[in-house]
Design a protein around this motif. Structure first.
Motif, PDB file in Angstrom:
ATOM      1  N   ASP A 235       0.853  -1.185   0.000  1.00 18.75           N
ATOM      2  CA  ASP A 235       0.000   0.000   0.000  1.00 18.75           C
ATOM      3  C   ASP A 235       0.885   1.229   0.000  1.00 18.75           C
ATOM      4  N   ASP A 236       0.933   1.931  -1.148  1.00 13.92           N
ATOM      5  CA  ASP A 236       1.811   3.099  -1.242  1.00 13.92           C
ATOM      6  C   ASP A 236       1.037   4.398  -1.107  1.00 13.92           C
ATOM      7  N   SER A 237      -0.210   4.328  -0.597  1.00 15.11           N
ATOM      8  CA  SER A 237      -0.989   5.553  -0.452  1.00 15.11           C
ATOM      9  C   SER A 237      -0.452   6.428   0.686  1.00 15.11           C
ATOM     10  N   ILE A 238       0.200   5.796   1.671  1.00 15.09           N
ATOM     11  CA  ILE A 238       0.792   6.541   2.778  1.00 15.09           C
ATOM     12  C   ILE A 238       2.284   6.211   2.831  1.00 15.09           C
ATOM     13  N   ILE A 239       3.115   7.237   2.719  1.00 15.87           N
ATOM     14  CA  ILE A 239       4.563   7.058   2.726  1.00 15.87           C
ATOM     15  C   ILE A 239       5.125   7.791   3.934  1.00 15.87           C
ATOM     16  N   ARG A 240       5.999   7.116   4.664  1.00 14.57           N
ATOM     17  CA  ARG A 240       6.613   7.725   5.845  1.00 14.57           C
ATOM     18  C   ARG A 240       8.126   7.753   5.685  1.00 14.57           C
ATOM     19  N   LEU A 241       8.688   8.925   5.891  1.00 10.68           N
ATOM     20  CA  LEU A 241      10.140   9.109   5.883  1.00 10.68           C
ATOM     21  C   LEU A 241      10.497   9.880   7.144  1.00 10.68           C
ATOM     22  N   GLY A 242      10.934   9.182   8.177  1.00 12.62           N
ATOM     23  CA  GLY A 242      11.222   9.849   9.431  1.00 12.62           C
ATOM     24  C   GLY A 242       9.983  10.514   9.991  1.00 12.62           C
ATOM     25  N   ASN A 243      10.037  11.825  10.172  1.00 11.53           N
ATOM     26  CA  ASN A 243       8.887  12.577  10.698  1.00 11.53           C
ATOM     27  C   ASN A 243       7.927  13.040   9.610  1.00 11.53           C
ATOM     28  N   ILE A 244       8.253  12.727   8.368  1.00 13.33           N
ATOM     29  CA  ILE A 244       7.412  13.154   7.248  1.00 13.33           C
ATOM     30  C   ILE A 244       6.432  12.037   6.882  1.00 13.33           C
ATOM     31  N   THR A 245       5.151  12.375   6.785  1.00 14.40           N
ATOM     32  CA  THR A 245       4.127  11.441   6.315  1.00 14.40           C
ATOM     33  C   THR A 245       3.427  12.068   5.123  1.00 14.40           C
TER      34      THR A 245
ATOM     35  N   ASN B 161      -4.363   9.680   0.456  1.00 14.53           N
ATOM     36  CA  ASN B 161      -5.802   9.579   0.669  1.00 14.53           C
ATOM     37  C   ASN B 161      -6.441  10.950   0.865  1.00 14.53           C
ATOM     38  N   ASN B 162      -5.725  11.850   1.532  1.00 14.76           N
ATOM     39  CA  ASN B 162      -6.274  13.195   1.754  1.00 14.76           C
ATOM     40  C   ASN B 162      -5.382  14.301   1.191  1.00 14.76           C
ATOM     41  N   TYR B 163      -4.304  13.897   0.484  1.00 18.37           N
ATOM     42  CA  TYR B 163      -3.379  14.843  -0.149  1.00 18.37           C
ATOM     43  C   TYR B 163      -2.788  15.825   0.868  1.00 18.37           C
ATOM     44  N   GLU B 164      -2.432  15.280   2.021  1.00 16.78           N
ATOM     45  CA  GLU B 164      -1.785  16.087   3.053  1.00 16.78           C
ATOM     46  C   GLU B 164      -0.377  15.568   3.321  1.00 16.78           C
ATOM     47  N   VAL B 165       0.501  16.489   3.688  1.00 15.13           N
ATOM     48  CA  VAL B 165       1.843  16.140   4.130  1.00 15.13           C
ATOM     49  C   VAL B 165       1.957  16.544   5.589  1.00 15.13           C
ATOM     50  N   GLN B 166       2.357  15.594   6.427  1.00  9.21           N
ATOM     51  CA  GLN B 166       2.525  15.869   7.849  1.00  9.21           C
ATOM     52  C   GLN B 166       4.015  15.925   8.161  1.00  9.21           C
ATOM     53  N   ASN B 167       4.471  17.044   8.682  1.00 12.00           N
ATOM     54  CA  ASN B 167       5.867  17.207   9.089  1.00 12.00           C
ATOM     55  C   ASN B 167       5.874  17.377  10.596  1.00 12.00           C
ATOM     56  N   GLY B 168       6.062  16.268  11.308  1.00  6.25           N
ATOM     57  CA  GLY B 168       5.916  16.301  12.759  1.00  6.25           C
ATOM     58  C   GLY B 168       4.464  16.557  13.107  1.00  6.25           C
ATOM     59  N   ASP B 169       4.197  17.611  13.866  1.00  6.84           N
ATOM     60  CA  ASP B 169       2.816  17.965  14.219  1.00  6.84           C
ATOM     61  C   ASP B 169       2.261  19.053  13.306  1.00  6.84           C
ATOM     62  N   ARG B 170       2.972  19.362  12.228  1.00  6.50           N
ATOM     63  CA  ARG B 170       2.554  20.407  11.298  1.00  6.50           C
ATOM     64  C   ARG B 170       1.958  19.790  10.035  1.00  6.50           C
ATOM     65  N   THR B 171       0.781  20.234   9.639  1.00  5.57           N
ATOM     66  CA  THR B 171       0.127  19.753   8.427  1.00  5.57           C
ATOM     67  C   THR B 171       0.361  20.735   7.289  1.00  5.57           C
TER      68      THR B 171
ATOM     69  N   PHE C 172       2.327  18.124  -4.817  1.00  2.00           N
ATOM     70  CA  PHE C 172       2.090  16.932  -4.011  1.00  2.00           C
ATOM     71  C   PHE C 172       2.360  15.666  -4.824  1.00  2.00           C
ATOM     72  N   GLU C 173       1.825  15.605  -6.044  1.00  2.00           N
ATOM     73  CA  GLU C 173       1.986  14.399  -6.862  1.00  2.00           C
ATOM     74  C   GLU C 173       3.454  14.161  -7.215  1.00  2.00           C
ATOM     75  N   LEU C 174       4.197  15.237  -7.457  1.00  2.00           N
ATOM     76  CA  LEU C 174       5.620  15.103  -7.744  1.00  2.00           C
ATOM     77  C   LEU C 174       6.350  14.586  -6.507  1.00  2.00           C
TER      78      LEU C 174
ATOM     79  N   PHE D 231      10.811  22.429   2.095  1.00  2.00           N
ATOM     80  CA  PHE D 231      11.240  21.371   3.008  1.00  2.00           C
ATOM     81  C   PHE D 231      12.722  21.384   3.383  1.00  2.00           C
ATOM     82  N   SER D 232      13.547  22.076   2.639  1.00  2.00           N
ATOM     83  CA  SER D 232      14.990  21.970   2.883  1.00  2.00           C
ATOM     84  C   SER D 232      15.392  22.440   4.278  1.00  2.00           C
ATOM     85  N   LYS D 233      14.696  23.455   4.808  1.00  2.00           N
ATOM     86  CA  LYS D 233      15.052  23.989   6.125  1.00  2.00           C
ATOM     87  C   LYS D 233      14.238  23.383   7.259  1.00  2.00           C
TER      88      LYS D 233
END
Length: 226
Positions: free
Chosen positions: A124-134, A138-148, A156-158, A202-204
């Protein structure tokens, strides 16, 4: 990186396929006959094999049967023949797909991508997690820690495509096809613009991934999960 084994006694086909698939981010292994192919498979794991039918020593049908005895990987047969009997023999040998020469490199690449998806369909590649990044498709959101973070659609698609294929190098043309579609009529520089925006976002704020430029080829996402 995905390893693709190309087996053909025609050195020109080997070189052309190698160039195009390498540009698409695959690692290509070349074999000039069936014996060499079996040796490579014994020494290194491969994710897919593209096998010519007409070869000396061991033809493509026999090689396909030998591969099937030991390895669970998708196989595409290449042949100059287009008779139904030849296709029947190919599928009876255990091939997953069949491509008649001459063929377009794009078609070969699309068939490779389809087979790789099929063999990995349980993932299932609909949700990808890299460290603190999700990255949640399914909802086209990126979660960086507690920040949406809500990204523009193409950004997003790229990002989702690159994070789905970490450590693989993609040309701008390939990214256009995957994210914008085959009917996109704009300039390939739009990829550069979107990559720049993702880097700025995201770089910083994270060290979990970096989008790197591969000079003369395209881009690669390097994942650094914690």
């Amino acid at each position: 990186m995905v390893n693709i084994l190309i087996v053909d006694d025609d050195i020109n086909i080997l070189q052309v396929v190698d160039i195009h698939l390498t540009e698409s981010g695959y690692n290509v292994l070349q074999a000039k006959d069936g014996n060499e192919a079996l040796r490579i498979l014994n020494e290194q794991a491969c994710d897919l094999a593209v096998v010519d039918v007409m070869m000396p020593f061991i033809d493509g049908y026999v090689l396909t049967r030998e591969i099937r005895k030991k390895y669970n990987l998708p196989i595409i047969l290449l042949t100059a023949k287009n008779q139904i009997e030849d296709k029947e023999e190919g599928f009876r040998s255990g091939t997953d797909d069949y491509l008649v020469k001459p063929f377009e490199m794009k078609e070969l690449r699309f068939r490779i991508e389809a087979l790789l998806r099929r063999y990995n369909k349980q993932t299932d590649d609909s949700i990808i997690r890299l460290g603190n990044i999700t990255i949640n498709k399914n909802n086209y959101e990126v979660q960086n820690g507690d920040r949406t973070i809500i990204l523009p659609l193409k950004e997003f698609e790229l990002l989702h495509f690159l994070t789905s294929n970490p450590m693989r190098v993609f040309s701008r043309e390939h990214l256009i096809e995957q994210v914008w579609g085959l009917d996109y009529e704009g300039d390939e520089r739009t990829v550069d613009v979107h990559i720049k925006r993702l880097r700025e976002r995201f770089s910083k704020s994270t060290e979990d991934f970096q989008i790197k430029t591969v000079r003369g080829v395209g881009y690669m996402l390097e994942a650094n999960p914690r």
